[in-house]
Design a protein around this motif. Structure first.
Motif, PDB file in Angstrom:
ATOM      1  N   GLU A 123      36.829  45.548  44.745  1.00  0.00           N
ATOM      2  CA  GLU A 123      38.121  45.288  44.132  1.00  0.00           C
ATOM      3  C   GLU A 123      38.304  43.795  43.852  1.00  0.00           C
ATOM      4  O   GLU A 123      38.868  43.414  42.817  1.00  0.00           O
ATOM      5  N   LEU A 124      37.832  42.953  44.764  1.00  0.00           N
ATOM      6  CA  LEU A 124      37.868  41.510  44.519  1.00  0.00           C
ATOM      7  C   LEU A 124      37.070  41.180  43.262  1.00  0.00           C
ATOM      8  O   LEU A 124      37.545  40.444  42.376  1.00  0.00           O
ATOM      9  N   GLN A 125      35.885  41.721  43.164  1.00  0.00           N
ATOM     10  CA  GLN A 125      35.026  41.455  42.007  1.00  0.00           C
ATOM     11  C   GLN A 125      35.682  41.947  40.720  1.00  0.00           C
ATOM     12  O   GLN A 125      35.656  41.259  39.685  1.00  0.00           O
ATOM     13  N   GLN A 127      38.994  42.469  40.091  1.00  0.00           N
ATOM     14  CA  GLN A 127      40.183  41.700  39.727  1.00  0.00           C
ATOM     15  C   GLN A 127      39.818  40.315  39.214  1.00  0.00           C
ATOM     16  O   GLN A 127      40.441  39.808  38.261  1.00  0.00           O
ATOM     17  N   VAL A 128      38.814  39.689  39.811  1.00  0.00           N
ATOM     18  CA  VAL A 128      38.370  38.378  39.322  1.00  0.00           C
ATOM     19  C   VAL A 128      37.862  38.502  37.885  1.00  0.00           C
ATOM     20  O   VAL A 128      38.213  37.692  37.017  1.00  0.00           O
ATOM     21  N   PRO A 154      45.995  36.614  48.871  1.00  0.00           N
ATOM     22  CA  PRO A 154      44.729  36.925  48.186  1.00  0.00           C
ATOM     23  C   PRO A 154      44.756  36.609  46.701  1.00  0.00           C
ATOM     24  O   PRO A 154      43.731  36.213  46.118  1.00  0.00           O
ATOM     25  N   GLU A 155      45.911  36.784  46.055  1.00  0.00           N
ATOM     26  CA  GLU A 155      46.003  36.551  44.617  1.00  0.00           C
ATOM     27  C   GLU A 155      45.693  35.109  44.233  1.00  0.00           C
ATOM     28  O   GLU A 155      45.224  34.840  43.121  1.00  0.00           O
ATOM     29  N   ILE A 158      41.896  34.965  44.191  1.00  0.00           N
ATOM     30  CA  ILE A 158      41.445  35.689  42.995  1.00  0.00           C
ATOM     31  C   ILE A 158      41.632  34.822  41.754  1.00  0.00           C
ATOM     32  O   ILE A 158      40.749  34.742  40.889  1.00  0.00           O
ATOM     33  N   SER A 159      42.766  34.133  41.662  1.00  0.00           N
ATOM     34  CA  SER A 159      43.033  33.262  40.518  1.00  0.00           C
ATOM     35  C   SER A 159      42.021  32.126  40.446  1.00  0.00           C
ATOM     36  O   SER A 159      41.510  31.794  39.367  1.00  0.00           O
ATOM     37  N   ALA A 162      38.604  33.451  39.282  1.00  0.00           N
ATOM     38  CA  ALA A 162      38.622  33.758  37.854  1.00  0.00           C
ATOM     39  C   ALA A 162      38.553  32.472  37.038  1.00  0.00           C
ATOM     40  O   ALA A 162      37.863  32.401  36.010  1.00  0.00           O
ATOM     41  N   VAL A 263      45.389  41.561  36.122  1.00  0.00           N
ATOM     42  CA  VAL A 263      44.247  41.978  36.940  1.00  0.00           C
ATOM     43  C   VAL A 263      44.009  43.480  36.845  1.00  0.00           C
ATOM     44  O   VAL A 263      43.041  43.988  37.424  1.00  0.00           O
TER      45      VAL A 263
END
Length: 703
Positions: A123-125, A127-128, A154-155, A158-159, A162, A263
Motif C-alpha cells: 500500500e505504501l508503494q 500510494q507513493v 504516514p501521509e 508518502i508525500s 512521491a 493517492v
C-alpha cells in the motif's frame, strides 16, 4: 548464532575481510579506533564498500568515488544514477512477504481509544506511485520544489517519497510553527506545490491551522497547486471552512486537490533514476543573523549516510527479524528525516503524532496532568525493538517517576537511543535501572550532515555520560582556537580537553549548497562563511569545517558534547536562529532591542533567558511578558518561548553594531568578563556591568 543476532558492525567487518582483505575488530576499543581511522583516511575504499555492502543500484557506473577530498567542493560518485525512494521501496515485496507492515500509526486520540492504523508495504508503494503520477500531471519536473506543512503522520512520508520519486525537491515544516517562520523558509525556495493539513492535536488541545495555511498560500506567489490533507477535519465544523470552489489563492491559476483523492489514483509512476547529487530536500539550520540557511542535500549522499547509520544503530538487514522502530519527532526536526530513512532497512516504523507527555484523565474539576508513560505503552502494544527519543524526554520520565515496566511488555526492546541535547548521567542510570537488558545508544547529529557524527556501537563498552565512538567515515576532532602561528589558521587537536567540533574530511552527505547562495567559491559565499571562516586553510592546507559545538574526545575514543559553542538556539533538538526570534519580538511597539541566549549545560536542563530593552518609561509587567511569549509562540513555536524575560537598559554591541550574544552566553556559563568583553571594541561598554552582576548573582545562587 544466526545472521540476525550478529551485530551489524560485525557483519560489515566480515564483509570487508572477505571482499577487501581488510581485518578490523569492532569489538574492542583499540580495534574500533583502527576501523574508524581507516574509514576516514581511505575515503574512496570506505564509501565504495558502503555502496557495495548495501547493494545500492545505479543505472550507470560512476567514474570515481570522490573527485577531490577538499571541503567544500568534493564531488561524490559522479556518473552514477539512482533514487532514494527507489532504493527504499525496492525491498517492499520481501518485507511484506515476511509479514511486516511499513508503518504502525497512532495519534493522541487513537492512543486513548487503544487503536492503531497499519500501512502495508504494497500500500505504501501504491500510494507513493499514485501521488508521484499526480505530481507529474500537475506539471512537476525534476528540480521543482514541493513543500509541506504537515504533522508526523504516514501521509507526510508518502508525500516525501512521491516527491523524491519524480526528482522534485522536498521541504517540510511542522504545523506547530508560526507562519512567519515557515514563510522565512519556504519563500527562499519558491515552491510550486504546497501540501498542508488543516490542524493537529497536541497535549489534548486541537489546533486549527487553516488560517495559517491561508497566510502561507497568500505569501507564496510561486504556488501552482495546493494539496489539502484533512488531519482533524472531523473535529471542525463544516460551515467554518471554505470549499474548494470558493477558494481564492494567490493567483488565478492556483488549483486545490484533496490528498486522499490523489493517492487513490489508478495511475502509478515508478521512481526515476537521477544523478547522485540531484537535490533531494532542503532543510534549515539557522544562524544568528539573517534568514534560516536553506541546506540542500542530494539523493546519493543522504542514501549512503542513512545506510551507514544502520551499522551504528544495529538495525537488522533481514526482514524476518521483524524489528520495529519508534522515535517520536516534530516534522521540523531532522529526526523526522531519520525516522523515515529507517525504512531503508526494511524496519517497521511506529509513528506517534502528539505530545510525548500525553495527558492523564482527571476527575471533574481537577486539572489534567502530563502522562510520560504514553510512548512506553505504545511501544509495549506494538512490540517496539528500537526506542528513541530526545534527551529531554528521558529527563522528564525520570522527574515524573515513570516506571516503564508498568506500561506493558517491553521485553522486545533491544535498544534505547537518545539525542537532541546532552544526556545526563542520571538519565543513563535511570534507563539502565528501568530497562537493564537494553543497549543504550546515545548519539549527536547535525542537520547539515543529515545524520550523526558521534554515536554508538553495540560491541563496545558504554561509559555513563559519554557517547561510545565517532561514526565511521566522520573525521570529527576537538580543536583549540586557531593558532596565530599556523598559516592555515588551524587549531591544535585536543584529546580529553573541551574544544571546537571540527570535521577535517568531507562526507557524501555534506550540503551540496545553500539554496540561492551567491556563487563565489565552490559552494557559495554563505556556505563558506557558515562553516569555514574559523579555520580557513592556507599554506597548502584546505579549509576545515567548524560545526559550532563544544566537544571532548576521551582517551577511549568516545565523545562528550557540551552544547553549542555559538549563539544558535537549540531547543529539544530543533535549532532556531536568534535573528528569527528578534524579528518577532522587536516587531512589538514596546520593545526597542533584545538579546537571547540558550544555555545548554551538560547534565542540566537547558535555560533560555530573553533580555529586552523597552521604550522609555515602560515596565516589564506580567501583561507584556505574556504578549512577548505569545508572539514568540505564534511566530516561531512553543518550544522557543524563553524560560524567563528580563528588562535591561542596553544590549551589548560591537563597534559594527552586532549583538554580543556569544560573549553574554559564555559569561552566564562562568566565563571571565574581562576576557570576554573589550570595551574598546564596543559602542556601549557601560552595558557590561548589568550582565556581569546578573551572571554573578546567578552563579552564587547555583552554588
Amino acid at each position: 548464532m544466526n545472521a540476525t543476532t550478529i551485530p551489524q558492525i560485525v557483519q560489515y567487518a566480515r564483509f570487508l575481510r572477505d571482499t577487501r582483505g581488510l581485518d578490523f575488530d569492532p569489538t574492542t576499543v583499540e580495534g574500533y579506533d583502527l576501523f574508524w581511522r581507516w574509514s576516514c583516511n581511505d575515503l574512496s575504499t570506505f564509501w565504495q564498500s558502503i555502496f557495495d555492502y548495501f547493494k545500492v543500484e545505479s543505472d550507470t557506473p560512476h567514474r570515481a568515488v570522490v573527485a577531490g577530498e577538499q571541503m567544500p567542493g568534493a564531488r561524490w560518485f559522479e556518473g552514477s544514477t539512482l533514487n532514494f525512494a527507489r532504493h527504499l521501496l525496492g525491498h517492499a515485496a520481501k518485507v511484506h512477504q515476511a509479514g511486516q507492515p511499513a508503518f504502525i500509526f497512532r495519534n493522541e486520540a487513537m492512543q486513548r481509544a487503544g487503536v492503531a492504523r497499519e500501512v502495508s508495504w504494497p500500500e505504501l508503494q501504491r500510494q507513493v506511485g499514485a501521488l508521484a503520477a499526480s505530481f507529474v500531471s500537475m506539471g512537476i519536473e525534476p528540480g521543482d520544489r514541493i513543500v509541506a506543512f504537515m504533522p508526523n503522520v504516514p501521509e507526510t512520508i508518502i508525500s516525501f517519497l512521491a516527491c523524491a520519486s519524480v526528482g522534485a525537491v522536498w521541504s517540510l515544516c511542522g504545523p506547530d510553527m508560526g507562519p512567519v517562520s515557515v514563510l522565512d523558509r519556504f519563500r527562499q525556495i519558491e515552491p510550486k506545490i504546497l501540501i498542508a493539513c488543516d490542524g493537529y492535536i497536541n497535549g489534548g488541545v486541537t489546533h486549527d491551522r487553516r488560517e495559517a495555511v491561508q497566510q502561507l498560500i497568500a505569501n507564496l506567489p510561486t504556488l501552482h497547486h495546493v494539496v489539502d490533507f484533512s488531519n482533524i477535519g472531523h473535529l471542525l465544523s463544516a460551515d467554518e471552512g471554505q470549499s474548494k470552489a470558493e477558494f481564492s489563492g494567490s493567483s488565478e491559476s492556483l488549483c486545490r486537490s484533496d490528498f486522499t483523492e490523489l493517492v487513490s489514483s489508478s495511475e502509478i509512476l515508478s521512481p526515476r533514476a537521477l544523478p547522485f547529487d540531484h537535490p533531494l530536500w532542503v532543510v534549515y539550520s539557522s544562524g544568528t543573523t539573517g534568514l534560516p540557511k536553506p541546506i540542500v542535500h542530494g539523493h546519493g549522499g543522504v542514501l549512503l549516510e542513512n545506510l551507514k547509520s544502520t551499522l551504528h544503530n544495529d538495525l537488522p538487514s533481514s526482514a524476518e527479524a521483524g524489528d520495529r522502530y519508534l522515535w517520536p519527532s516534530s516534522t521540523s526536526w531532522l529526526m523526522w528525516n531519520s525516522q523515515l530513512a529507517v525504512l531503508l532497512a526494511g524496519v517497521t516504523v511506529c509513528i506517534y503524532d502528539g505530545s510525548p507527555g500525553g495527558l492523564e484523565s482527571a476527575l471533574p474539576g481537577e486539572a489534567r496532568r502530563a502522562d510520560w508513560s504514553v510512548l512506553w505503552r505504545f511501544a509495549a502494544e506494538t512490540g517496539v525493538t528500537f526506542f528513541g527519543g530526545g534527551s529531554a524526554y528521558f529527563a522528564n520520565c525520570l522527574k515524573a517517576g515513570v516506571e516503564p515496566h508498568l506500561a506493558g511488555d517491553l521485553s522486545r526492546i533491544r535498544t534505547v537511543a537518545a539525542t537532541g541535547s546532552p544526556l545526563s548521567i542520571e538519565c543513563y542510570q535511570w534507563i539502565w535501572e528501568k530497562l537493564p537488558n537494553v543497549w543504550l545508544a546515545v548519539m549527536a547529529g547535525a542537520t547539515e550532515l543529515a545524520g550523526a557524527f558521534v554515536a554508538g556501537i553495540r560491541t563496545l563498552p558504554i561509559v555513563a555520560g559519554e557517547m561510545q565512538c565517532r561514526c565511521l567515515g566522520v573525521a570529527a576532532e576537538a580543536w583549540s582556537e586557531p593558532l596565530p602561528s599556523d598559516p592555515a589558521g588551524y587549531g591544535r587537536p585536543l584529546v580529553d580537553e573541551v574544544g571546537e567540533l571540527v570535521f577535517t574530511k568531507p562526507m557524501p552527505s555534506m550540503p551540496l549548497y545553500f539554496w540561492g547562495d551567491s556563487p563565489a567559491g565552490p559552494q557559495g559565499t554563505r556556505y563558506r562563511e557558515s562553516y569555514f571562516e574559523i579555520y580557513p586553510g592556507g599554506g597548502g592546507k584546505p579549509p576545515v569545517w567548524r560545526h559550532g559545538d563544544w566537544i571532548r574526545i576521551t582517551p577511549r575514543g568516545g565523545a562528550i558534547i557540551y552544547g553549542r559553542s555559538d549563539a544558535t538556539i537549540n531547543r529539544h533538538g530543533v535549532r532556531m536562529g536568534t535573528a528569527e526570534l528578534y524579528r518577532a519580538v522587536e516587531a512589538l511597539p514596546e520593545v526597542v532591542d533584545s538579546l537571547v541566549v540558550d544555555l545548554e549545560y551538560l547534565g542540566r536542563e537547558s535555560w533560555m533567558p530573553l533580555f529586552v530593552v523597552l521604550r522609555e518609561g515602560l515596565s516589564l509587567d506580567a501583561e507584556l511578558v505574556g504578549r512577548i511569549k505569545a508572539t514568540i509562540r505564534a511566530s516561531l513555536s512553543a518550544r522557543h518561548v524563553p524560560n524567563e524575560i528580563f528588562k535591561v537598559a542596553a544590549v551589548p554591541r560591537t563597534l559594527s553594531a552586532k549583538k554580543m550574544e556569544l560573549p553574554v552566553k559564555k559569561l552566564l556559563m562562568g566565563g571571565d568578563v574581562d576576557q570576554l568583553f573589550k570595551p574598546g571594541g564596543m559602542v556601549n561598554p557601560e552595558s557590561i556591568a548589568w550582565f556581569a552582576s546578573f551572571a554573578a548573582q546567578r552563579a552564587s545562587r547555583d552554588n
